[in-house]
Design a protein around this motif. Sequence first.
Motif, mmCIF file in Angstrom:
data_model
loop_
_atom_site.group_PDB
_atom_site.id
_atom_site.type_symbol
_atom_site.label_atom_id
_atom_site.label_comp_id
_atom_site.label_asym_id
_atom_site.label_seq_id
_atom_site.Cartn_x
_atom_site.Cartn_y
_atom_site.Cartn_z
ATOM 1 N N VAL A 400 0.818 -1.214 0.000
ATOM 2 C CA VAL A 400 0.000 0.000 0.000
ATOM 3 C C VAL A 400 0.854 1.267 0.000
ATOM 4 N N ARG A 401 2.151 1.137 0.171
ATOM 5 C CA ARG A 401 2.956 2.356 0.284
ATOM 6 C C ARG A 401 3.379 2.920 -1.073
ATOM 7 N N ARG A 469 4.305 20.579 13.046
ATOM 8 C CA ARG A 469 3.818 20.848 11.693
ATOM 9 C C ARG A 469 3.408 19.555 10.984
ATOM 10 N N SER A 470 4.173 18.501 11.220
ATOM 11 C CA SER A 470 3.816 17.222 10.602
ATOM 12 C C SER A 470 2.478 16.711 11.146
ATOM 13 N N LEU A 471 2.275 16.897 12.442
ATOM 14 C CA LEU A 471 1.002 16.482 13.048
ATOM 15 C C LEU A 471 -0.145 17.287 12.459
ATOM 16 N N GLY A 472 0.096 18.570 12.261
ATOM 17 C CA GLY A 472 -0.946 19.438 11.743
ATOM 18 C C GLY A 472 -1.336 19.110 10.312
ATOM 19 N N ASP A 473 -0.422 18.518 9.583
ATOM 20 C CA ASP A 473 -0.700 18.193 8.185
ATOM 21 C C ASP A 473 -1.602 16.974 8.012
ATOM 22 N N PRO A 487 -4.168 6.036 -1.192
ATOM 23 C CA PRO A 487 -3.870 5.755 0.221
ATOM 24 C C PRO A 487 -2.374 5.689 0.531
ATOM 25 N N HIS A 488 -1.552 5.521 -0.509
ATOM 26 C CA HIS A 488 -0.122 5.465 -0.224
ATOM 27 C C HIS A 488 0.383 6.770 0.364
ATOM 28 N N HIS A 493 3.360 9.847 4.566
ATOM 29 C CA HIS A 493 3.313 10.846 5.631
ATOM 30 C C HIS A 493 3.735 10.236 6.964
ATOM 31 N N LEU A 494 3.338 9.015 7.202
ATOM 32 C CA LEU A 494 3.720 8.357 8.455
ATOM 33 C C LEU A 494 5.226 8.141 8.515
#
Length: 555
Positions: A400-401, A469-473, A487-488, A493-494
């Motif tokens: 899925v990536r 900032r990464s959390l906010g995205d 979905p990739h 992002h993770l």
Amino acid sequence: MTPADLAAAVVAAVAAAVEGSEHAVAVPETVTVERPRSREHGDYATNVALKLAKPARRPPRDVAEILAAHLRTADGVAAVEVAGPGFLNIRLDAVGRIAAAVVEAGETYGRNSEASGETIDLEFVSANPTGPIHLGGTRWAAVGDALARVLQASGAEVAREYYFNDAGVQIDRFAASLDAAARGAEVPEDGYAGGYISEIAQQVVAGRPGLLEEPEEKRLDAFRRDGVESMFDSIKADLHAFGVDFDVYFSERTLHESGQVDAAVARLQEQGHTYSADGALWLRTTDFGDVKDRVLVKSDGTTTYFTADAAYYLDKRSRGFDRCVYMLGADHHGYVARLKALAACAGDDPQRNIEILIGQLVSLVRDGEPVRMSKRAGTVITLNDLVDAVGVDAARYSLVRSSIDSTLELDLAVLARQTNDNPVFYVQYAHARIASLLRNAAEFGVVLAAPHDVDVSLLTHDRESDLLRSLGDFPRVVASAAELRAPHRIARHLEELAGTYHRFYDACRVLPPGLKTGEEPANELTYARLLLVQATQVVLRNGLGLLGVSAPERM
RNA sequence: GCCCUCGUAGCUCAGUCGGAUAGAGCGACCGCCUCCUAAGCGGUAGGCCACAGGUUCGAUUCCUGUCGGGGGCACCA
């Protein structure tokens, strides 16, 4: 302020400038606000002035200056700079509040209304019950299920659907192969081989003592019915173990038995795109971009597979689905034009009501050498083979990536021997590390503070703001993954978030070194960082959940 | 022959609804654990974003063509 709030503030700034007659442009509905690569360019940047320069008939930097003046007055905006050709570089106040917002939202963080109100039928896998799910189907199982989760997180109502052909020539060959295996005969021409055939054959025979003494016709009938059922049970069990469960398993046979195929022909005739030629009834799909017209009723009076496709599509629509999404392998790309045209011939909007996603195939190598797969020779790689080699998490994640637009090459040797090559472990490890840290905090008597009681203004370290900032995205990433059927993007992002966390962890001590001995109590910064860590855990867990991958507490 | 799709680091792949200095993981090389999980972190090396034109203030991204990989052409299922 979240990125979405900021985007709204930018739109408001454009509107304010229009109101003040400072420039005359149509106010855009949405603007692009993105995180610049270099932190010198602020927390966020937008190219809106560059976009508006032409309609405003002014140099980009002039437009940027006008907007900057308005944006500086917006609540939560600390500073705005005009840079380069006309970018607006924006720094925010109190970025740390994102951490509190994430923790408060918990498992709902990331949900959005991108696809709110849409009813989507998502069809994927749809392999015929003549053998186990092979590698290609496994990719669609992983991607389709993740896409369903992402769409649901974006507010859509989604049904996962599996269409299968349980009648016809393929099933006849399957039954003949089972019969041959049960009698110890050779695999018939065009038949199926592979170990599963004899297993299924044995199951059928075990359930029907004396079957092999029956005449051929009765034997084949039994193998057809019981064999398909047994095979399908096996497929469903494999998918379930893979974390994929369908809401609807749709049998092609029922379309014929219920008269829906005949009804579909009638419906299409009413719509006026049919004609007779050479004794057959044709659908003029070329009216809507297909390369050739398609036969609905053959000259011998029987219908084609395409006719069943038409009936099936109309059935989906009659069940209330506004969007019918098909996930097909590249070997079926020829279906796109005809299915789109079919929807148009039925009077639907082919832009909206039907959507066909074409995914590239998975190829296999072993130590760099191509592995040839043959269903007939029984040398297919199945879902179970992949899971046995690397486990469900790594299998799903590795499938899925990548974008479905890319052909995916998996090296069996690498998968079998070096499972920690897989980035899934990098992401899962970040989650496990957080879980461990929180366990330690609890063990040392630290009681987590309520998010709104934490002084998030203490989170000023570069690694901390990167993390924030990464959390906010995340919500925007989920929304775009849904919109683009990609979905990739969640996985990528993770991976970025996990890397950002690992770097934070390396640079910023969370628990005071003397906490364990009681010499150094938790302080305000401890609580602020713990909140940030919790927020990171929430996003990692939610994101992995969208991919159908577990978030382990320990590794 | 016609159509679809892809071509980005040694390998596997992101990025691109046109924007600032093109990224990650793995692999290679050099460092970092008396300290919250080293499945981690830092650094070095590695790119004509297949090629050629076009549009644009700006193209890896859009358009056309060429080359290369994959896939497909039916009154089969």
